[in-house]
Design a protein around this motif. Structure first.
Motif, mmCIF file in Angstrom:
data_model
loop_
_atom_site.group_PDB
_atom_site.id
_atom_site.type_symbol
_atom_site.label_atom_id
_atom_site.label_comp_id
_atom_site.label_asym_id
_atom_site.label_seq_id
_atom_site.Cartn_x
_atom_site.Cartn_y
_atom_site.Cartn_z
ATOM 1 N N HIS A 45 21.759 61.972 -30.980
ATOM 2 C CA HIS A 45 22.755 61.592 -31.604
ATOM 3 C C HIS A 45 23.770 60.688 -30.872
ATOM 4 N N GLN A 48 22.366 57.126 -31.566
ATOM 5 C CA GLN A 48 22.578 56.607 -32.679
ATOM 6 C C GLN A 48 23.855 56.177 -32.909
ATOM 7 N N ALA A 49 24.894 56.667 -32.674
ATOM 8 C CA ALA A 49 26.288 56.372 -32.795
ATOM 9 C C ALA A 49 26.343 55.045 -32.041
ATOM 10 N N TYR A 51 23.978 52.973 -31.548
ATOM 11 C CA TYR A 51 23.435 51.728 -32.410
ATOM 12 C C TYR A 51 24.288 51.467 -33.454
ATOM 13 N N HIS A 52 24.950 52.351 -34.274
ATOM 14 C CA HIS A 52 25.646 51.951 -35.655
ATOM 15 C C HIS A 52 27.076 51.471 -35.334
ATOM 16 N N SER A 53 27.504 51.607 -33.995
ATOM 17 C CA SER A 53 28.665 51.015 -33.716
ATOM 18 C C SER A 53 28.724 49.894 -32.881
ATOM 19 N N SER A 247 29.940 60.114 -24.655
ATOM 20 C CA SER A 247 30.620 60.735 -26.081
ATOM 21 C C SER A 247 32.241 60.520 -25.828
ATOM 22 N N ILE A 252 30.897 60.076 -32.559
ATOM 23 C CA ILE A 252 29.343 60.347 -32.678
ATOM 24 C C ILE A 252 28.817 60.775 -34.030
ATOM 25 N N GLU A 253 29.823 61.029 -35.055
ATOM 26 C CA GLU A 253 29.191 61.445 -36.434
ATOM 27 C C GLU A 253 28.761 60.245 -36.976
ATOM 28 N N PRO A 254 27.570 60.580 -37.870
ATOM 29 C CA PRO A 254 26.758 59.711 -38.625
ATOM 30 C C PRO A 254 27.901 58.879 -39.479
ATOM 31 N N PRO A 255 27.546 57.412 -39.590
ATOM 32 C CA PRO A 255 28.335 56.735 -40.482
ATOM 33 C C PRO A 255 27.941 57.325 -42.072
#
Length: 274
Positions: A45, A48-49, A51-53, A247, A252-255
């Motif tokens: 997780h 993934q955070a 990656y998205h940011s 963290s 780290i919450e999904p977008p």
């Protein structure tokens, strides 16, 4: 104008020998498996955070020969998306790099946005093996503490997260693992001539490790010392440390889902997404 951050040493009084007696362990195999699954999922997780940011992280593994770095790295990467994580095993510099500054080959391995780079041994070799084995002149490894601190400050000022782990075992535990490797045909390849010879200079390596921890344990890039005497505990502790360090101050919450994808899914697939 952006001002570079200050390099502040934590000035902890660290003697690596104090960790000889620290031997936490996980005796129950089922507990280990449960903890492993939990922290691997947490780390995924976090990845993934990042990656998205578009965040980047450099994870440095150092430790004694046979301390369990490879096994820990396997558990770290086992559940991660391989497209966003690269492991760099670091050995002696190749001829084309020997005439360049020792940090050059690490600059070329820095992660792209959204990715993690894991170094199985690292630029700290300049103040460890290169110091003890006289591969670097005294003036070279002495100035390397400042150079490394400035290199890591450059990375953190640029938005990267630097996590440094040292896995510790004592001399007796290392000998036991060497014996196990010699008697296991599938692990003999791990034991090298250098591993055996390095034991003769154990006190020199202890001194070099203590100096490394003293002069490069900074507020922005601290060292995390992991007891490696129990492999199961060490792997869980590595995962937990990475999750917590990566963290820190990071969402780290999904977008939220793209509203255009919601519209298209409803139109083309007849789906309603909350």
């Amino acid at each position: 104008m952006h001002q570079p951050s200050q390099i502040i040493l934590r000035q902890r009084q660290i003697d690596i020998r104090d960790y000889d007696a620290i031997r936490p362990h996980i005796a129950d195999k089922d507990t280990y498996k449960t903890e492993l699954k939990h922290w691997q999922k947490k780390l995924l997780h976090v990845q993934q955070a990042y990656y998205h940011s578009g965040r980047r992280a450099i994870i440095v593994f150092e430790g004694w020969d046979a301390a369990g770095k490879g096994g820990a790295i396997r558990r770290v990467t086992e559940k991660l998306d391989p497209r966003g994580c690269t492991v760099h095993p670091i050995g002696a510099p190749k001829p084309e790099n020997q005439a360049k500054h020792y940090l050059y080959r690490f600059y070329t391995k820095l992660p792209e946005a959204g990715c993690l780079a894991i170094f199985d041994r690292s630029y700290y070799g300049r103040v460890l093996v290169e110091r003890v084995e006289d591969f670097a002149r005294k003036s070279e490894w002495q100035r390397a503490y400042r150079e490394i601190n400035e290199f890591e400050r450059l990375l953190t000022d640029d938005g990267a997260r630097v996590i440094k782990l040292f896995i510790h075992i004592d001399k007796d535990e290392q000998l036991e693992r060497f014996i196990q490797r010699l008697h296991d045909p599938y692990k003999r390849w791990k034991l090298t001539m250098e591993d055996v010879r390095n034991r003769e200079k154990w006190p020199d390596y202890e001194e070099a490790i203590n100096d490394m921890l003293k002069y490069t344990d900074t507020e922005s890039c601290p060292w995390h010392i992991i007891s490696g005497h129990d492999k199961r505990h060490a792997r869980i502790e590595v995962l937990k440390t990475l999750v917590q360090a990566l963290s820190h101050d990071v969402d780290i919450e999904p977008p939220p889902i793209d509203p255009e994808i919601v519209k298209l899914a409803k139109k083309q697939l007849g789906l309603t997404i909350d």
